[in-house]
Scaffold this motif. Sequence first.
Motif, PDB file in Angstrom:
ATOM      1  N   ASP A  90     -27.676  15.949  26.017  1.00  0.00           N
ATOM      2  CA  ASP A  90     -27.323  17.334  26.300  1.00  0.00           C
ATOM      3  C   ASP A  90     -28.466  18.017  27.056  1.00  0.00           C
ATOM      4  OD1 ASP A  90     -26.026  19.709  26.353  1.00  0.00           O
ATOM      5  OD2 ASP A  90     -26.482  20.270  24.286  1.00  0.00           O
ATOM      6  N   CYS A  91     -28.805  17.495  28.214  1.00  0.00           N
ATOM      7  CA  CYS A  91     -29.983  18.031  28.908  1.00  0.00           C
ATOM      8  C   CYS A  91     -29.737  18.251  30.404  1.00  0.00           C
ATOM      9  CB  CYS A  91     -31.183  17.097  28.697  1.00  0.00           C
ATOM     10  SG  CYS A  91     -30.949  15.459  29.362  1.00  0.00           S
ATOM     11  N   LEU A  92     -28.491  18.241  30.826  1.00  0.00           N
ATOM     12  CA  LEU A  92     -28.228  18.421  32.256  1.00  0.00           C
ATOM     13  C   LEU A  92     -28.674  19.809  32.723  1.00  0.00           C
ATOM     14  CD1 LEU A  92     -26.998  17.196  34.834  1.00  0.00           C
ATOM     15  CD2 LEU A  92     -24.861  18.319  34.228  1.00  0.00           C
ATOM     16  N   HIS A  93     -28.246  20.847  31.988  1.00  0.00           N
ATOM     17  CA  HIS A  93     -28.599  22.204  32.399  1.00  0.00           C
ATOM     18  C   HIS A  93     -30.099  22.445  32.251  1.00  0.00           C
ATOM     19  CE1 HIS A  93     -24.426  22.858  32.716  1.00  0.00           C
ATOM     20  NE2 HIS A  93     -24.519  24.166  32.855  1.00  0.00           N
ATOM     21  N   SER A  94     -30.648  22.060  31.087  1.00  0.00           N
ATOM     22  CA  SER A  94     -32.061  22.354  30.833  1.00  0.00           C
ATOM     23  C   SER A  94     -32.944  21.706  31.890  1.00  0.00           C
ATOM     24  CB  SER A  94     -32.469  21.857  29.447  1.00  0.00           C
ATOM     25  OG  SER A  94     -32.308  20.458  29.355  1.00  0.00           O
ATOM     26  N   HIS A  95     -32.596  20.508  32.338  1.00  0.00           N
ATOM     27  CA  HIS A  95     -33.456  19.807  33.290  1.00  0.00           C
ATOM     28  C   HIS A  95     -33.055  20.063  34.748  1.00  0.00           C
ATOM     29  CE1 HIS A  95     -34.930  17.984  29.666  1.00  0.00           C
ATOM     30  NE2 HIS A  95     -35.838  17.317  30.337  1.00  0.00           N
ATOM     31  N   TYR A  96     -31.755  20.017  35.035  1.00  0.00           N
ATOM     32  CA  TYR A  96     -31.383  20.116  36.450  1.00  0.00           C
ATOM     33  C   TYR A  96     -31.498  21.523  37.017  1.00  0.00           C
ATOM     34  CZ  TYR A  96     -31.233  15.670  38.344  1.00  0.00           C
ATOM     35  OH  TYR A  96     -31.679  14.497  38.851  1.00  0.00           O
ATOM     36  N   ARG A  97     -31.249  22.545  36.177  1.00  0.00           N
ATOM     37  CA  ARG A  97     -31.453  23.915  36.679  1.00  0.00           C
ATOM     38  C   ARG A  97     -32.953  24.143  36.889  1.00  0.00           C
ATOM     39  NH1 ARG A  97     -26.389  27.271  34.823  1.00  0.00           N
ATOM     40  NH2 ARG A  97     -24.920  25.745  35.647  1.00  0.00           N
ATOM     41  N   PHE A  98     -33.738  23.483  36.047  1.00  0.00           N
ATOM     42  CA  PHE A  98     -35.194  23.593  36.178  1.00  0.00           C
ATOM     43  C   PHE A  98     -35.659  22.874  37.451  1.00  0.00           C
ATOM     44  CE2 PHE A  98     -39.319  23.125  33.437  1.00  0.00           C
ATOM     45  CZ  PHE A  98     -39.973  23.973  34.314  1.00  0.00           C
ATOM     46  N   LEU A 135     -25.079   0.345  34.808  1.00  0.00           N
ATOM     47  CA  LEU A 135     -25.222   1.524  35.676  1.00  0.00           C
ATOM     48  C   LEU A 135     -26.343   2.407  35.129  1.00  0.00           C
ATOM     49  CD1 LEU A 135     -21.428   2.193  36.135  1.00  0.00           C
ATOM     50  CD2 LEU A 135     -23.025   1.691  37.984  1.00  0.00           C
ATOM     51  N   PRO A 136     -26.942   3.241  35.968  1.00  0.00           N
ATOM     52  CA  PRO A 136     -28.069   4.065  35.487  1.00  0.00           C
ATOM     53  C   PRO A 136     -27.693   4.894  34.252  1.00  0.00           C
ATOM     54  CG  PRO A 136     -27.901   4.197  37.868  1.00  0.00           C
ATOM     55  CD  PRO A 136     -26.693   3.438  37.411  1.00  0.00           C
ATOM     56  N   LEU A 137     -28.666   5.019  33.358  1.00  0.00           N
ATOM     57  CA  LEU A 137     -28.445   5.788  32.125  1.00  0.00           C
ATOM     58  C   LEU A 137     -28.138   7.259  32.413  1.00  0.00           C
ATOM     59  CD1 LEU A 137     -31.249   4.727  29.580  1.00  0.00           C
ATOM     60  CD2 LEU A 137     -28.843   4.103  29.578  1.00  0.00           C
ATOM     61  N   SER A 138     -28.590   7.725  33.566  1.00  0.00           N
ATOM     62  CA  SER A 138     -28.465   9.156  33.895  1.00  0.00           C
ATOM     63  C   SER A 138     -27.029   9.667  33.798  1.00  0.00           C
ATOM     64  CB  SER A 138     -28.977   9.406  35.311  1.00  0.00           C
ATOM     65  OG  SER A 138     -30.214   8.782  35.487  1.00  0.00           O
ATOM     66  N   TYR A 139     -26.055   8.777  33.993  1.00  0.00           N
ATOM     67  CA  TYR A 139     -24.661   9.226  33.929  1.00  0.00           C
ATOM     68  C   TYR A 139     -24.295   9.803  32.571  1.00  0.00           C
ATOM     69  CZ  TYR A 139     -23.534   7.653  38.567  1.00  0.00           C
ATOM     70  OH  TYR A 139     -23.485   7.556  39.929  1.00  0.00           O
ATOM     71  N   ALA A 140     -25.070   9.419  31.542  1.00  0.00           N
ATOM     72  CA  ALA A 140     -24.745   9.881  30.189  1.00  0.00           C
ATOM     73  C   ALA A 140     -24.777  11.404  30.065  1.00  0.00           C
ATOM     74  CB  ALA A 140     -25.712   9.255  29.190  1.00  0.00           C
ATOM     75  N   VAL A 141     -25.517  12.082  30.944  1.00  0.00           N
ATOM     76  CA  VAL A 141     -25.606  13.547  30.815  1.00  0.00           C
ATOM     77  C   VAL A 141     -24.487  14.250  31.590  1.00  0.00           C
ATOM     78  CG1 VAL A 141     -28.120  13.376  30.596  1.00  0.00           C
ATOM     79  CG2 VAL A 141     -27.140  14.032  32.793  1.00  0.00           C
ATOM     80  N   LEU A 142     -23.739  13.496  32.375  1.00  0.00           N
ATOM     81  CA  LEU A 142     -22.671  14.096  33.182  1.00  0.00           C
ATOM     82  C   LEU A 142     -21.332  13.968  32.448  1.00  0.00           C
ATOM     83  CD1 LEU A 142     -23.838  12.546  36.565  1.00  0.00           C
ATOM     84  CD2 LEU A 142     -23.903  14.974  35.970  1.00  0.00           C
ATOM     85  N   PRO A 143     -20.374  14.817  32.779  1.00  0.00           N
ATOM     86  CA  PRO A 143     -19.091  14.742  32.070  1.00  0.00           C
ATOM     87  C   PRO A 143     -18.310  13.483  32.461  1.00  0.00           C
ATOM     88  CG  PRO A 143     -18.995  16.393  33.802  1.00  0.00           C
ATOM     89  CD  PRO A 143     -20.410  15.918  33.760  1.00  0.00           C
ATOM     90  N   GLY A 144     -17.729  12.845  31.470  1.00  0.00           N
ATOM     91  CA  GLY A 144     -16.997  11.609  31.729  1.00  0.00           C
ATOM     92  C   GLY A 144     -15.604  11.651  31.143  1.00  0.00           C
ATOM     93  N   PHE A 145     -14.803  10.701  31.557  1.00  0.00           N
ATOM     94  CA  PHE A 145     -13.435  10.594  31.067  1.00  0.00           C
ATOM     95  C   PHE A 145     -13.266   9.236  30.389  1.00  0.00           C
ATOM     96  CE2 PHE A 145      -8.941   9.373  31.830  1.00  0.00           C
ATOM     97  CZ  PHE A 145      -8.345  10.375  31.086  1.00  0.00           C
TER      98      PHE A 145
END
Lengths: 425, 247
Positions: A239-247, B177-187
């Motif tokens: 749960d860190c997309l906003h905290s990190h990407y807006r930053f 695949l890169p771990l970074s996808y975990a923070v994005l919305p998925g289906f």
Amino acid sequence: MNYIIFSGVSWEAYSYKRLLDVLPEREDIVFAGTMSSSEQAESGIRSLSLEEIYRLPVKDFTVLVSSPYWLQDVLALSPAFVVALLEHCPEGEDGSLWDKYSGLLAAQADLTATASERLYLEQLLSRSGVVYLSGDSPLSYGLIRRGERLYFLADYEAVWKRALEELWHPQDKAADVEPWAAIQLRHRAEYYLSMCTKLPKQPTVHYLAASYLYLLGDERAAQLLTRSFELMLLHDYTDCLHSHYRFFSAMEAKRGNLELAVRQYEITAFTAEERAVSEQLQHWLDSGRRELVQAELYRLNEDGAAAIRLLEGAADPEARSLLLLNYTDTFQWEKALRLQQEPENTAGDPAAAVLQGSGAAISILQQIPVMEGTLYLLYGKRHAAIRSFLRAAGADQGARALFAEMADLEEAVGRLRGRMADDEV
Amino acid sequence: MMRSRPLRKASGNRLTAMMQVRNEAGRYLEQVLEELSDFVDEIVIVDDGSTDGTARLCQSFAKVTKLVTLESPLFSREWELRQTLWELALSTGPDWLLSVDADEFYEEAAKREMRRLIDQDVYDWVGFRLYDFWGGTTHYREDEHWNIHTKHTRTLVRYLPDFHYFTPRMDHHVPRLPLSYAVLPGFLAELRVKHYGWALSPEELRRKYERYMDLDPEGRWGSLEQYRSILDEHPRLVEWQGKGNSY
């Protein structure tokens, strides 16, 4: 220098006694409430009732306020300077009311100080003139002598002392002296950089290091934030997309890489409102209105302070509407209302401009009479406050919530004064 | 200049399949490439030092637009292998990427729905249910150690330029695949993928077990218990049922 202390608790429980010991150029120091004669003799501080304080020549005093519920008295007294000592909401108080009036107190203050690092960072993102009243340096950063006693100052105490001195004797801007705020940011950044070495897998220390470096304008901030993001992923804290990407986006904006910053914001834009903001940013970018883009990206990363610094000197006519938003977000409501009431210029009504410019800001029009009513209340104009709240509520039943909050504030102020009166018995 | 398109497109997305292969001739690769050719726009492949005709087989498919053959295998440095494939895939300028193994088959419903899954602007990845077929292509394994199908596996992802793609630097069991996808919305799609990597004879299973133990004798990258379970004489097998799926 003369000081009046408005505390939320009794002298016995007052937690800033050491900071009072190291106040610069101490002369008359008054505690609002009761102290025993031995406490007064020992501290060199006298206690007075509220009625007695109102009879003081308050223009010669700086007030130190550690409960937001003193704000009405502080505004009525109109002292030379106001120093807000911000704290987390104590047990038994309403959290949202406490936070709102703490925000308003900080906005009214000439200097804001807090021993909470979370509040310190929040305030740094809202305004300038913020002191952190804690630190991790074992070194002494100064010395003061008072009577027979010597006081060795911790890093933050030296900053506290200098910040208060500069209220009365502002630093010459041309002088080649590092500002106290920058010194404190540098100390915090150095501390967290050393913590990153000791705790290389801890995402929060990397995030905090990035935060202080960002505030200092240090390019290493992005690298630290990237590492924090990676560590969050490795810990499965997703749960860190906003905290990190807006930053990230605000960092790139600060570096002037606005195209990249807008794209980074867009990664975080999912709701219709966020997408509208994204389109607006792109539109401004395409039409070369880079100041607006930069300021809005700061605001979206909750850095109202940086946005305001930029917008107050911006030439773009639409800057006023963004400024209004930022003043509102950071509780600088008097400035917001003044801006709103300024004669129309080429930009027209700033609130209306905001309405056209961004879906995120539509509620600003409804907030204006609420802000107005709250300020009337703080300045003791109860009837005017009620009229504003009724206007804010319009035809619906929204007035009930506003009146309930007004009653809650009055009750909280009553409790505070009651505690003070009990002390006096 | 006005930018021509938003970051997330709801139509007209291009799909690139990405795959790493090694000595796949005579196994499932040809069939996998045939099926992929029906529903993806492009296929990129890293051949991890095959010594058989794998590279030739790959080149025979028109949709294989990029093929990199590594001189020395990176199997024991899986992070580098994944990174090489990722960079190759990005060089095609994709909108979406599908990570496929040389022995994975998307069921018909999944293939049918693939365009609808990518032509939307709400989600940035899709998870499917992967089934480990065991000893043949009629049954999958389901027990304490073999139950990947009870969760979703992220194999289909939107490519977002300027996002930080992070893959942990591990020698084995690196996420595909890169771990970074975990923070994005998925289906999480109720669509299935058949994995034939374990659809092997008992002798082949033993050889695979021995290979795992050679590479990771202390269970540093995976579970030793799971490695040992490869040799179970009576694994719990469930018959595969075809179905008209919706998601």
